[in-house]
Design an enzyme around this catalytic site. Structure first.
Site, short mmCIF file in Angstrom:
data_model
loop_
_atom_site.label_atom_id
_atom_site.label_comp_id
_atom_site.label_asym_id
_atom_site.label_seq_id
_atom_site.Cartn_x
_atom_site.Cartn_y
_atom_site.Cartn_z
N ARG A 1 -25.36 32.50 11.76
CA ARG A 1 -26.37 31.76 11.00
C ARG A 1 -26.15 30.26 11.09
O ARG A 1 -27.10 29.48 11.10
CB ARG A 1 -26.43 32.23 9.54
CG ARG A 1 -27.64 31.68 8.78
CD ARG A 1 -27.85 32.34 7.44
NE ARG A 1 -28.69 33.53 7.49
CZ ARG A 1 -30.03 33.54 7.35
NH1 ARG A 1 -30.69 32.41 7.13
NH2 ARG A 1 -30.70 34.67 7.40
N GLU B 1 -31.39 30.56 -1.37
CA GLU B 1 -30.49 29.73 -0.58
C GLU B 1 -31.06 28.41 -0.06
O GLU B 1 -30.36 27.41 -0.02
CB GLU B 1 -30.00 30.54 0.63
CG GLU B 1 -29.20 31.76 0.26
CD GLU B 1 -28.98 32.68 1.46
OE1 GLU B 1 -29.95 33.29 1.91
OE2 GLU B 1 -27.85 32.74 1.95
#
Lengths: 781, 493
Positions: A325, A728
């Site tokens: 990620r 997030e």
């Protein structure tokens, strides 16, 4: 026939539907202390309290383990080691490598070696310290540099690329290189790790665990105890904060509690004291990033060669996906041209680092923003102009990422311009430049940074969810789903969604504790996906029941289905209306099933990791943040003067909760880049393992001018009521603060030098950056 | 036996280990779980409770971290937790404001925040931002970003009617008076093995110390309790000085401020503000409100931590201490009090009676700087206090106190020598800066490196020079004076 409950209700406008700022479902219990966390639950008679003995060394063979003094200590009932585990010893979440208790060797300082159960918490803690543990120490790898030098990795390196980065950089008029050290981050959930295991019949176990992933806890407890999963039930009502720290790493303490409960036949609670929680559970990965970027004279990127090195600790945990990620997000919002991104998963003898809000994303985004600032200083532009120049755009094919996903529905240019205007960026920029020219000691800095964050688990199979809804004969509704509540308001949003489907008041909808025996095989509540997945699953369950009710009403009353409406706590049946409660009773009397499961899986996503290409993300959530700081060049201290955030949540399911998520995420991002510093010594001991030495933002660290606005525009993708995930993405708005501090320091060199300032930018680091920038400015005349 | 009001009910504790904290008592003994354990070290505030006590026959509501407050300390007070605020099913206005403003997310820190707000609402009658920040600085929330909590603080002053605590105030006072009826008795608590004594008078205190030379002295327990909760030690004997009347006084004479050794830090701020505003401002950043209300000057000096915040300032102010025992009373200069790392002149039969702070001298300028990673509730990397007198452009006196720079809080004697008698100019300051490395060879630790500590000390001397220079220009009404030089980031204080 049984008697039916009284169904007389006063009908009024149903409240709390999706889209409204409904209060958190537990708010009234939070404020009165009535909300029950695992440690608050009534304990069964004879409950034992477990605690661990931890490794005093970072790496080596266990030469001696004398548990005699532990066994003899007051109140001790059982002492167990790896040899007492009936089933699997390894509890690695994805890949093996994480023993429940160390066996033969230790791999980090703080690793649990044995577990002691006693009649009180304090007795267990005291006894745990009495073991004689001798380790034949071996050389421990503590830093990323140690691991890179030793080529020590928890998983193999991986690359993504598009085009020929090396050639593009070589051909570029300007080439910039840099490196960036990024500190990790302790979750500092206010409720520490805790679990209560209660033995059940047939070797089963009821486990209450403060976990974001009850299904995984269930699986691991079953494996450790060597029983089938159907004998284990995990229940999670609420966590006192998770932030990723309880995604995989709640399991160990649940497994240990269950092990003790299994061996003794008594209930067992395991709760870590703060300092042990901080030393013995993983954190956000520290990263060491390197980049070479080629740009033209205007600052437009031609090519980039980027390496991100994640400090994984001793075991894989989720590090493969976390470093992935970081790689996916090392472009942030910018088209990198020809790009090569490499990710290393460095293995060290420290606790295994784990998920933390944003996963690897922030460590990629912070690199991209660092590059933007460096480019801006080099070409002599305002960093915001360089950012805007490099944004992904549909023009000229500059909308494809380095992992070959097309950036669709890109609203960043518009969003940034809106924030630029609302934050008065240009006028403040001019005023700040002026201020800095006349202020010898205090310097102001300003930065406006965007974020583009990919939504979906990059591990495809996790993108699924289930729900279970019951309507009772008084019209009250109970909902269960696979997501866990850790304060983010997931249960509130799901209740709003269900209430809206049935047109009832939200107070008539109860979302119950997440339980593995109600909705099975669930994914962790992580990757910002809680509402996207579980909201859809719950909606699907509601739609199933609703369809049955409509079919029934249509037949029963001889109405067209279009004449049947659910609204304001009533059911409209052609010309007549009936309360939802009455209607539920009627449906029950006519043998209509009032219970259903619901299921959802995210469409469109696919990713070929071998080719490093595909569409790992269903969509992107976007936003931008503008931060202004005041820096004291004599001490390196700074103050955040103002923050303006504009953030994209699609169509908001609950504006108050969404704004709360954005503000809270920003605060964590702020802490990550400023005051939250993890310090290990050479032996691998974490020196900042309590609240006295590890400093998360306090109330005064947030500015008085803290303006958060929602960029509300329906998500064009078919998400739950066209909302967007919010957990997030706003974390990365904190990065604007680091950029603003660098901006203030850069003023010391008339904005010609891009200061070397790593994260977290503690006052000490800022002072060194001030000194170095001044020296560089002087050297360059 | 310890007697207190548990909410509105008289409550007694007998036969109990005095090492037990209030939080443990609430959760383990009473099964009253509204107060949460976040850190057990007074750093997060999740366990915050309110203690109301009679001060001049008025109820004084203040907060304490129940995780580092020993049960004995409850004696004579009213203990209020978040579970006590509701009336029947109706939330207290503070609770309702937190709900209305979306002030909770995970909810774990929330009961503590509610209690800090409740105490604030009891202390003042309208919202003031600085005061609110100060009240909340010891309550960490990891979810919200605090904005909605601040909004709740605005709303909480809007209740239409008095709450039950105000309505019942007279009754509460009566109950507390009854409990404190034998105010001159020594309060004791013991489980047979470990003993706690809380004398009411100085005479009782010094006699107890004489007869229990190994007993640990405690006031709020904010430091001592960490030995129990963090290091799992047991303290066999404790003498709690918080009830000793003579040690809680604050008087200002013609020459000095006299602060009783057990007087809370917080209750001395108002007076200090009048004489040494820089000292008072720094105290707003000393730990958190909960700790400042529990902790004392005597404790902060007596534990002889090299990173205590008051000693460097008191050193710069040439403070003295009165040490008292059953047999004698002696004055010592604070400068002589610290002998080595966590070692002092205090003998086993003595306690710190008074802290004597000279009143400001004419021409003197006090500058106090606290350097830490976080502005609020953090332990200093460096605490620097500069007390300079400037007469006719010459530095006539200089006393510099530092914390975080040596094994003890310490004067910078070589640096002082380089300043005294010298003209107040940059050359003097440059020369004096060099002497700081003679005075100090600081450690590197998790708070800061040795190099930073030294560098920032030099820069703080520079900053003091600039700020005092500005003050001198202002005093002389000099045409050179321009108020353009900003020298500090503004703390909420």
């Amino acid at each position: 026939m049984r008697s039916m409950p009284n169904s007389q209700t006063t009908v009024q406008q149903a409240k709390g539907h999706a889209g409204s700022s409904t209060k958190h479902e537990s708010a009234h219990k939070h404020v009165s202390g009535e909300a029950i966390y695992v440690d608050d639950m009534p304990e069964p008679a004879g409950t034992l309290y477990a605690y661990c003995g931890f490794s005093p060394k970072a790496r080596g063979k266990i030469n001696k383990l004398d548990l005699g003094p532990v066994r003899q200590a007051e109140g001790v009932v059982a002492v167990l080691t790896a040899d007492d585990v009936p089933g699997h010893l390894d509890i690695g979440a994805v890949f093996p490598g994480e023993p429940l208790l160390a066996q033969g060797e230790v791999e980090f300082l703080g690793q649990p070696i044995f577990v002691v159960a006693a009649t009180s918490y304090n007795a267990a803690r005291r006894a745990a310290r009495l073991a004689e543990i001798k380790i034949d120490s071996e050389r421990a790898l503590i830093t990323v540099a140690d691991a890179l030098e030793a080529e020590s990795f928890v998983r193999p390196p991986h690359s993504q690329q598009r085009g020929d980065a090396a050639k593009a950089i070589k051909d570029a008029p300007i080439v910039l290189e840099g490196e960036q050290f990024i500190g990790g981050q302790e979750h500092f959930y206010l409720e520490g790790q805790v679990s209560l295991a209660i033995p059940a019949e047939d070797r089963g176990m009821m486990v209450y665990s403060s976990s974001q992933h009850p299904a995984e806890v269930q699986k691991l407890v079953a494996e450790v105890l060597d029983v089938p999963m159907n004998l284990i039930t995990v229940d999670m009502r609420r966590m006192g904060g998770g932030f990723g720290g309880k995604e995989t790493q709640a399991a160990q303490w649940a497994c240990l509690a269950a092990l003790v409960a299994s061996k003794t036949g008594r209930a067992c609670k395991m709760r870590l004291a703060r300092s042990d929680d901080m030393s013995s559970t993983g954190k956000r990965h520290p990263f060491y990033n390197q980049f070479t970027v080629g740009v033209d004279e205007e600052g437009l990127i031609q090519g980039a060669d980027i390496t991100v090195n994640g400090h994984c600790g001793y075991a894989p945990d989720l590090s493969d996906a976390i470093v992935d990620r970081a790689m996916f997000h090392s472009d942030n919002a910018y088209y990198l041209g020809n790009a090569k991104i490499t990710g290393n998963r460095c293995k060290t003898n420290t606790v295994s680092n784990t998920a933390y809000r944003g996963f690897g994303g922030p460590k990629g985004v912070i690199l991209a923003e660092r590059m933007m600032d460096d480019i801006a200083r080099r070409v002599g532009k305002d960093p915001l102009d360089v950012r805007k120049l490099n944004l992904y755009t549909d023009e000229g094919g500059r909308n494809v990422t380095h992992y070959h996903q097309t950036v669709e529905h890109n609203i960043l240019e518009e969003l940034i311009e809106q924030l630029e205007e609302s934050s008065n960026y240009r006028a403040r920029r001019a005023a700040i430049t002026e201020f800095n020219q006349h202020s010898p000691i205090m310097k102001k800095g300003l930065a406006l940074t965007p974020v583009k964050f990919g939504i979906s688990f990059t591990v495809q199979h996790l993108n699924q969810a289930g729900a279970l809804i019951h309507i009772y004969t008084d019209g009250s509704i109970q909902v269960n789903h696979g997501g866990t509540e850790m304060g983010q308001g997931l249960h509130t949003k799901v209740a709003q969604i269900v209430a809206a489907e049935f047109g009832v008041d939200i107070d008539d909808v109860l979302v119950t504790a997440t339980r593995t025996d109600k909705v099975p095989n669930t994914s962790p509540t992580a990757a910002s996906s809680g509402t996207d997945l579980n909201g859809k699953a719950a909606q699907n369950a509601a739609l199933t029941i609703k369809q049955r009710l409509i079919d029934f009403a249509s037949e029963h009353f001889g109405l067209a289905t279009s004449a049947i409406k659910f609204a304001d706590g009533e059911v409209q049946l052609g010309a007549q209306t009936m309360s939802f409660a009455e209607f539920s009773q009627l449906a029950y009397m006519n043998r209509v099933s009032l219970s259903s499961t619901g299921y959802y899986k995210t469409p469109k996503i696919h990713y070929d990791r071998e080719k490093a290409a595909g569409r790992p993300f269903f969509y992107f959530a976007m936003g931008a943040s503008c931060a202004e700081v005041l820096v004291d060049t004599l001490t390196g201290e700074y103050q955040l003067s103002q923050v303006d955030i504009l953030h994209d949540v699609g169509t908001s399911l609950n504006p108050a909760i969404d704004i709360g998520q954005i503000e809270g995420a920003f605060a964590q991002g702020l802490g990550w880049v400023t005051t939250e510093e993890l310090v290990w010594n050479n032996e691998g001991r974490l020196l900042t393992n309590n609240g006295a030495t590890y400093k998360i933002p306090a109330v005064n660290d947030l500015p008085e001018k803290f303006n958060v606005e929602l960029f509300e525009r329906a998500n064009p993708e078919d998400t739950i009521l066209n909302s967007k995930a919010v957990g997030e993405p706003p974390f990365m708005h904190g990065i604007a603060v680091l950029c603003a501090i660098r901006d203030a320091v850069s003023s010391l060199a008339d904005y010609r030098v891009s200061p070397e300032l790593h994260s977290p930018a503690t006052p000490e680091k800022v002072l060194w950056a001030v000194n170095a920038t001044r020296a560089q400015a002087q050297a360059e005349g | 036996m310890i007697r207190f009001l548990l909410n509105d009910q008289p409550h007694a504790i007998d036969n109990c280990d005095p090492n037990m904290t209030v939080l443990e008592y609430l959760r383990n003994e009473l099964k009253e779980n509204s107060s949460k354990e976040g850190c057990a070290s007074g750093d997060c505030g999740a366990c915050t409770v309110v203690l109301a006590e009679l001060v001049d026959d008025e109820l004084n509501y203040r907060t304490a971290n129940s995780c580092i407050t020993f049960v004995g300390n409850l004696h004579g007070k009213q203990l209020i937790t978040a579970a006590h605020l509701k009336e029947q099913d109706k939330l207290h206005p503070v609770q309702q404001a937190m709900v209305d403003k979306h002030g909770s997310q995970c909810g774990f820190c929330t009961p503590g925040i509610v209690m800090s707000l409740f105490a604030l609402q009891k202390r003042s009658d309208h919202y003031e931002r600085g005061e609110t920040l100060e009240a909340l600085s010891g309550n960490l929330c990891r979810c919200t970003g605090y904005r909605p909590i601040m909004d709740a603080a605005v709303q909480m002053y809007e209740p239409a009617e008095d709450d039950q605590f105000t309505r019942n105030a007279e009754h509460t006072k009566k109950s507390l008076n009854k409990i404190n009826g034998d105010a001159d008795e020594v309060v004791t608590l013991s489980n047979g093995e470990h003993h706690y004594y809380a004398p009411a008078t100085l005479q009782q205190a010094v006699e107890l110390i004489a007869s229990h030379p190994k007993a640990r002295l405690v006031r709020g327990g904010t430091d001592l309790a960490l030995e129990v909760t963090q290091h799992l030690r047991t303290i066999p004997e404790m003498i709690d000085l918080s009830r000793v009347k003579e040690l809680n006084k604050l008087t200002v004479t013609d020459t000095e401020i006299v602060i009783g050794g057990a007087r809370s830090l917080d209750s001395s701020v108002e007076t200090l503000k009048n004489y040494y505003p820089e000292f008072a401002d720094m105290l707003a950043r000393f730990a958190a409100k909960q700790v400042r209300q529990q902790g004392s000057f005597g404790g902060n000096i007596g534990n002889a931590s090299p990173i205590g915040d008051t000693p460097p300032v008191l050193l710069a102010l040439n403070a003295n201490l009165t040490l008292k025992s059953a047999s004698h009373c002696r004055d010592v200069a604070l400068e002589d009090f610290f002998t080595d790392y966590r070692q002092t002149l205090l003998k086993s039969d003595e306690l710190i009676g008074d802290i004597l702070i000279p009143l400001p001298e004419e021409n003197a300028h006090l500058k106090v700087y606290k350097i830490s990673k976080r502005q609020d509730d953090d332990i200093s990397a460096v605490l620097a206090a500069f007390n300079l007198s400037v007469v006719d452009g010459v530095i006539s006196k200089a006393s510099l106190g530092f914390g975080g720079m040596a094994a003890t809080p310490k004067r910078a004697k070589a640096t002082e020598a380089a300043l005294i008698g010298q003209p107040f100019n940059q050359a003097t300051i440059d020369n004096a800066k060099q002497q700081l490395a003679v005075d100090f060879q600081p450690l590197s630790d998790m708070r800061a490196s040795s190099e930073y500590r030294l560098e920032v000390s030099r820069n703080l001397l520079q900053k003091a020079f600039i700020e005092i220079g500005l003050e001198l220009q202002q005093e002389n009404d000099s045409p050179l004076f321009v108020d353009a030089t900003q020298t500090r980031i503004c703390s909420h204080a």
